[in-house]
Design an enzyme around this catalytic site. Structure first.
Site, PDB file in Angstrom:
ATOM      1  N   GLU A  64       0.812  -1.216   0.000  1.00 53.32           N
ATOM      2  CA  GLU A  64       0.000   0.000   0.000  1.00 53.32           C
ATOM      3  C   GLU A  64       0.843   1.264   0.000  1.00 53.32           C
ATOM      4  OE1 GLU A  64      -2.587  -3.323   1.039  1.00 53.32           O
ATOM      5  OE2 GLU A  64      -0.627  -2.678   1.809  1.00 53.32           O
ATOM      6  N   HIS A 133     -11.234  -5.756   7.826  1.00 48.32           N
ATOM      7  CA  HIS A 133     -12.057  -5.537   6.643  1.00 48.32           C
ATOM      8  C   HIS A 133     -13.323  -4.733   6.945  1.00 48.32           C
ATOM      9  CE1 HIS A 133      -9.535  -8.875   5.399  1.00 48.32           C
ATOM     10  NE2 HIS A 133      -9.946  -8.753   4.153  1.00 48.32           N
TER      11      HIS A 133
END
Length: 329
Positions: A64, A133
């Protein structure tokens, strides 16, 4: 591109906005893990690589900070990159790039450089996902000067807001409530205009109480408001859409008329967006308040798994109960 004749889901609407933006501007590029060949984990970027090729739809390594760092460099050199984090819980690996660079370049260079970058990320609970998540951490990004943080609640607003984010000269965090991804369909006109970042929407008019929400919780807020109408409680509902910059004036104007403010979001209550909204209203309309401001949020715990996930999230019953209590005070 998805046909709009039968209405679009939020996934379809975002996909269409990406197609349109890439067709309009050759400097626009999409990047992230699996965004190309696989079309993204939720298929939001499906079909882009077929139309625009691997040079503009870039499958990156699982890194990321590298994704965002690459995007910042591209943005500073004339491109308009759109970086995808597969889930918002993975974006923390890129926080240093976002805070130290994307959010500061305009300030650091005294306006000589800007970072027209969009970072898309699915967020929020309600889909029975695993750990990391389901977080709702929009306050992280709303707290950073130099960033804009946008959260759409419906397919049409996702389409309009994403276009606005892509055209913006500054970095925009675009948080997509995945619980709404395929929850509803909505028609979007071929000539739909971009939205205006930093403007709240009054989505239901009312005179007794102002209910403020955003993202997936807006739909529960609206459901609560509609059912309370049968009890002669007339609720005005506002979708703030933009965490930063926050349009507090629209909320304060409504509270000035209703005298009551209830805030609903799924993030933990402590130090969150609900507290900031409440304080802005206190600063502007304190003497209009008839009862204390209330908030219905998640809890100050990690989002639990599966069987208890809905217990964590604000429910329509919790929202109705809070509104009834405020009307009774």
């Amino acid at each position: 591109m998805t046909d709009a004749s039968d209405g679009l889901t939020m996934v379809d609407a975002i996909n269409r906005a990406l197609h349109e933006a890439m067709a309009e501007d050759d400097s626009t590029a999409v990047m992230g893990q699996d965004v190309g060949v696989n079309g993204g984990v939720f298929r939001v970027t499906e079909g882009l690589i077929d139309d625009y090729g691997a040079a503009r739809v870039i499958d990156t390594p699982l890194a990321e900070s590298g994704i965002v760092g690459l995007a910042i460099g591209m943005a500073m050199n004339g491109a308009r990159p759109i970086a995808e984090m597969q889930f918002s819980g993975f974006s923390y690996y890129a926080l240093a790039q976002i805070e130290n660079h994307a959010a500061r370049i305009r300030w650091r260079t005294r306006g000589a450089h800007t970072v027209p970058l969009v970072i898309r990320m699915p967020y929020g609970a309600g889909v029975r996902a695993l750990e990391h998540h389901s977080e709702s951490r929009e306050v992280f990004y709303g707290h950073m000067p130099g960033l804009k943080t946008v959260i759409p609640a419906t397919p049409a607003r996702a389409h309009a807001l994403l276009h606005a984010a892509i055209r913006d000269p500054d970095p925009v965090i675009f948080m997509e409530p995945k619980a709404v991804y395929r929850q509803m369909r909505e028609p979007i006109a071929d000539d739909a205009e971009p939205a205006q970042i930093g403007t709240s929407r009054v989505v239901r008019r009312g005179k007794d109480l102002t209910l403020v929400s955003y993202g997936a919780m807006l739909h529960r807020a609206l459901e609560a408001a509609e059912t309370l109408a049968a009890e002669d409680i007339d609720i005005e509902v506002i979708d703030i859409e933009t965490i930063a910059p926050l349009d507090a004036e629209t909320i304060a104007k409504s509270v000035g008329q209703t005298g009551r403010l209830l805030i609903v979001n799924e993030a933990p209550p402590s130090y969150g967006a609900a507290g900031e909204i409440a304080m802005r209203v206190i600063e502007q309309e304190f003497y209009a308040l008839r009862v204390p401001i209330r908030r219905v949020c998640g809890w100050d715990v990690h989002v639990p798994f599966f069987a208890r996930e809905q217990t964590y999230l604000p429910s329509v019953d919790r929202i109705r109960g809070a509104a009834r209590g405020m009307m009774a005070d």
